[in-house]
Structure formats: structure tokens, C-alpha cells
Design a protein around this motif. Structure first.
Motif, PDB file in Angstrom:
ATOM      1  N   TYR A 167      -2.625  -9.957  33.996  1.00  0.00           N
ATOM      2  CA  TYR A 167      -1.917  -8.681  34.027  1.00  0.00           C
ATOM      3  C   TYR A 167      -1.159  -8.535  35.346  1.00  0.00           C
ATOM      4  O   TYR A 167      -1.658  -8.896  36.414  1.00  0.00           O
ATOM      5  N   ILE A 168       0.063  -8.003  35.254  1.00  0.00           N
ATOM      6  CA  ILE A 168       0.822  -7.548  36.415  1.00  0.00           C
ATOM      7  C   ILE A 168       1.028  -6.049  36.216  1.00  0.00           C
ATOM      8  O   ILE A 168       1.640  -5.642  35.224  1.00  0.00           O
ATOM      9  N   GLY A 226      11.644  -9.365  38.712  1.00  0.00           N
ATOM     10  CA  GLY A 226      12.103 -10.380  37.778  1.00  0.00           C
ATOM     11  C   GLY A 226      11.181 -10.637  36.615  1.00  0.00           C
ATOM     12  O   GLY A 226      11.278 -11.673  35.945  1.00  0.00           O
ATOM     13  N   LYS A 227      10.271  -9.697  36.342  1.00  0.00           N
ATOM     14  CA  LYS A 227       9.336  -9.846  35.227  1.00  0.00           C
ATOM     15  C   LYS A 227       8.843  -8.458  34.833  1.00  0.00           C
ATOM     16  O   LYS A 227       8.780  -7.560  35.672  1.00  0.00           O
ATOM     17  N   PHE A 259       7.113 -11.921  46.389  1.00  0.00           N
ATOM     18  CA  PHE A 259       6.442 -11.392  45.198  1.00  0.00           C
ATOM     19  C   PHE A 259       7.102 -11.959  43.944  1.00  0.00           C
ATOM     20  O   PHE A 259       6.434 -12.458  43.025  1.00  0.00           O
ATOM     21  N   ARG A 260       8.407 -11.886  43.907  1.00  0.00           N
ATOM     22  CA  ARG A 260       9.176 -12.339  42.740  1.00  0.00           C
ATOM     23  C   ARG A 260       8.945 -13.838  42.478  1.00  0.00           C
ATOM     24  O   ARG A 260       8.790 -14.253  41.323  1.00  0.00           O
ATOM     25  N   ARG A 261       8.906 -14.621  43.552  1.00  0.00           N
ATOM     26  CA  ARG A 261       8.739 -16.063  43.387  1.00  0.00           C
ATOM     27  C   ARG A 261       7.363 -16.394  42.783  1.00  0.00           C
ATOM     28  O   ARG A 261       7.262 -17.234  41.881  1.00  0.00           O
ATOM     29  N   TYR A 262       6.324 -15.712  43.248  1.00  0.00           N
ATOM     30  CA  TYR A 262       4.978 -16.040  42.768  1.00  0.00           C
ATOM     31  C   TYR A 262       4.726 -15.523  41.345  1.00  0.00           C
ATOM     32  O   TYR A 262       4.077 -16.214  40.544  1.00  0.00           O
ATOM     33  N   GLY A 286       1.795 -12.426  33.486  1.00  0.00           N
ATOM     34  CA  GLY A 286       2.585 -11.657  32.550  1.00  0.00           C
ATOM     35  C   GLY A 286       2.474 -12.097  31.103  1.00  0.00           C
ATOM     36  O   GLY A 286       2.481 -13.289  30.803  1.00  0.00           O
ATOM     37  N   PHE A 287       2.318 -11.107  30.222  1.00  0.00           N
ATOM     38  CA  PHE A 287       2.359 -11.296  28.778  1.00  0.00           C
ATOM     39  C   PHE A 287       2.590  -9.919  28.169  1.00  0.00           C
ATOM     40  O   PHE A 287       2.475  -8.908  28.853  1.00  0.00           O
ATOM     41  N   ASP A 288       2.941  -9.879  26.912  1.00  0.00           N
ATOM     42  CA  ASP A 288       3.207  -8.613  26.243  1.00  0.00           C
ATOM     43  C   ASP A 288       1.980  -8.172  25.468  1.00  0.00           C
ATOM     44  O   ASP A 288       1.668  -8.734  24.417  1.00  0.00           O
TER      45      ASP A 288
END
Length: 334
Positions: free
Chosen positions: A64-65, A87-88, A318-321, A328-330
Motif C-alpha cells: 500500500y502507498i 508518479g503513481k 520518493f517518486r523514484r522508489y 501500488g495496486f488497485d
């Protein structure tokens, strides 16, 4: 959040905070909810419908993010802006609410339609834990539970977060561990009696380092009442923490009495010379820990500015990692 870094809405800050945090910051003011009570939800426990099955979400294959961000009670726009920055898409969004508030069905639905699970940080400013445990607000709890059931999406609820700290009315200064456990179990029973099975229950202590070392086990309601172990801990200027030193002691103590998954429900790094390293350390720690199923970034400006500024080195880190496949998933498709 511990008294060293408390920043969230609806909070009274201790004097210790004002001393330890950078000069020039101002304490936020305590808020008591003035939201009107919701009308009784017209749903019978016997109403035939298929309840949402939360089980696939409890131990997901990816992480989870999440984000706690100002303005989400009115619009999903702040979440969308945060998504563009990292970016996510986040898949968990925090709502802060007093126990006396009615369930924000519209806000929860808005978050779910954006591809995220709503996490309610349910704060018992009033009434007391003992009052809740003896059933004095059961009518309100049943209305809240029935509204959650009627919405029929997964809703994570964290009741009385940071109960092991002294800075909240439901904390150690005014309550015993038994008071907290009785209140938690009572609320859980009310939800069960209402047929509300779409709740992910998150037991949520503050990390034991650097706050006073309070034994956690007496505050634990039991595995039958809990789905996730939430952790709240921040990288601050007053301590040179790593993921291991910040979260490790608490995780080891919890593992003596529960094997439930961990999720970091509040974290961030205070602006300063170590911030880029802190962000990288946090995300590497979450990614590499089998026991930790995700994290929620506290993207507020409260006593310190925990937000990730646009085009900043920390945001780019943050974006790179989080670009890694593990993040991330839906959940709406799980």
C-alpha cells in the motif's frame, strides 16, 4: 504522532513539542467536532445483499502507498495532485474523524472511486473510553456501523491511535490499558452485531522509540479484534533515525504477542539536511520488510512542513522508489 512531532488536525500539543521543534512554528488548536449527527441509516441487519469480502486486501501481494492530506474531506483533488507528484496512484487515504462524528459516506465513496481504501483515524476526544465501554453511545455507534455496512466498500478504522502515549485524552494519563481494551472490544462487538463485516480493524500504537517506554501488550485487544498493526513514527530533526531504529523496537515487541501484518499509518521526514536520506531509508525499509504491507505519508503542514514540495530532491527520491513494482495496486480490482 509522538509529542516530539505532533502535527495532525484535532490535536492539543504538549509543551514539550514547542521546545523540541524548530523555532517559529505554532501549535495547532484542538478541535471538537461540530458535525451534526447523521440520521438513522435505514438498513436492516437482515437486508439481503452480498457483503464486501475484505480478505484479499488484508495480506496483499504488493504494498500500500497512502497519503494523509489536507482538503480530502471536501474534494479528491489534493489526492490527485499528490498522485501526479509521485508518479503513481495512492491506494489508501486517511480521514481524521472524532468518534462523535457521523460516517462520511460521500467522502469514503469519493476515495474508493479514486482507487483507494479510506482509513478513518477515529479519535475519542469525547466521551471517555469508560463511557464508550459501558454502552452510553451505542445508538450512535450502531448508526455509524450501519452506514459503513450500507456503503459496502472496504473501510479501515483505527480507533484511539497512539493510546500508548500521554498526549491525547484517551492516552496513558487518564486511562488504563484495560479501559482502552474494553472500549475497543465493545465497539467491535457493536459493529459485529450490526452485521458490519467490511471493516479492516487497525490497532495503532505510536512507536516506542523515542516516546516513553509503555508496554504494548496490555493495550492489545486480541487477534480476534484486530486485522492490522498500525505504526506511527516520524523522522525528525531531534533524532537521527533509520527504519530499523525507528520501527524495529516496536515491531519486535509486537511480535511477542501477535503476527498480524504491519502497516505504517503515519510517517514523514522533517525538512532538513537528512530529508532525502530519510525518504530513501523509509521506502527501502518498507519495500524490503515482508511484515510491512505499506505506509501512509503525512502530507500536512502542521508545526513542521511534512509535505513533499514540487520538484524537490525529496519528492524526486520518493517518486523514484515508489516506481518499483512492489509499490501500488488497485484495491478496487482485488
Amino acid at each position: 504522532m509522538s509529542p516530539l512531532i505532533r502535527t495532525r488536525p484535532r490535536i492539543v500539543l504538549s509543551a514539550l513539542l514547542a521546545v523540541l521543534l524548530p523555532a517559529g512554528t505554532t501549535a495547532c488548536t484542538a478541535e471538537q467536532s461540530s458535525a451534526p449527527r447523521a440520521p438513522r441509516t435505514q438498513i436492516s441487519v437482515g437486508t439481503p445483499f452480498t457483503p464486501y469480502d475484505i480478505r484479499p486486501l488484508l495480506k496483499p501481494r504488493k504494498k500500500y502507498i497512502g497519503v494523509a492530506i489536507d482538503g480530502v474531506s471536501r474534494s479528491i483533488a489534493p489526492v490527485a495532485a499528490f498522485n501526479r507528484g509521485i508518479g503513481k496512484k495512492v491506494n489508501m487515504v486517511t480521514i481524521y474523524a472524532a468518534v462523535s462524528d457521523h460516517f462520511d459516506s460521500r467522502g469514503a465513496r469519493r476515495i474508493w472511486r479514486a482507487g483507494a481504501i479510506p482509513l478513518i483515524m477515529w479519535e475519542p476526544f469525547s466521551p471517555s473510553l469508560a463511557t464508550i465501554a459501558r454502552g452510553a453511545i451505542d445508538d450512535h455507534l450502531r448508526q455509524f456501523a450501519a452506514a459503513v455496512r450500507a456503503l459496502n466498500i472496504p473501510v479501515a478504522i483505527s480507533f484511539g491511535h497512539e493510546m500508548n502515549g500521554f498526549w491525547y485524552p484517551w492516552g496513558t494519563r487518564k486511562n488504563s490499558p484495560a479501559d482502552f481494551v474494553r472500549a475497543w472490544r465493545h465497539i467491535h462487538r457493536v459493529f459485529s452485531e450490526t452485521g458490519t463485516t467490511n471493516v479492516i480493524w487497525v490497532w495503532n500504537p505510536n512507536v516506542i522509540n523515542p516516546v516513553p517506554r509503555v508496554a504494548l501488550r496490555p493495550y492489545y485487544p486480541g487477534d480476534s479484534y484486530v486485522d492490522w498493526i498500525g505504526l506511527i513514527g516520524y523522522y525528525t530533526l531531534t533524532g537521527a533515525h533509520t527504519f530499523t531504529t525507528l520501527f524495529g523496537p516496536t515491531m519486535r515487541q509486537v511480535r511477542r504477542f501477535s503476527d498480524k501484518p504491519f502497516i505504517i499509518t503515519e510517517t514523514a521526514s522533517q525538512p532538513g539536511p537528512r530529508r532525502v536520506r530519510d525518504v530513501a531509508d523509509l521506502l527501502k525499509g518498507v519495500a524490503s520488510s515482508r511484515d510491512v504491507i505499506g505506509f501512509i505519508w503525512f502530507n500536512y503542514r502542521k508545526r513542521a512542513d511534512w509535505r513533499l514540495p514540487a520538484r524537490s530532491p525529496e519528492l524526486l527520491t520518493f517518486r523514484r522508489y515508489v516506481a518499483a513494482d512492489i509499490f501500488g495496486f488497485d484495491p478496487t480490482r482485488s
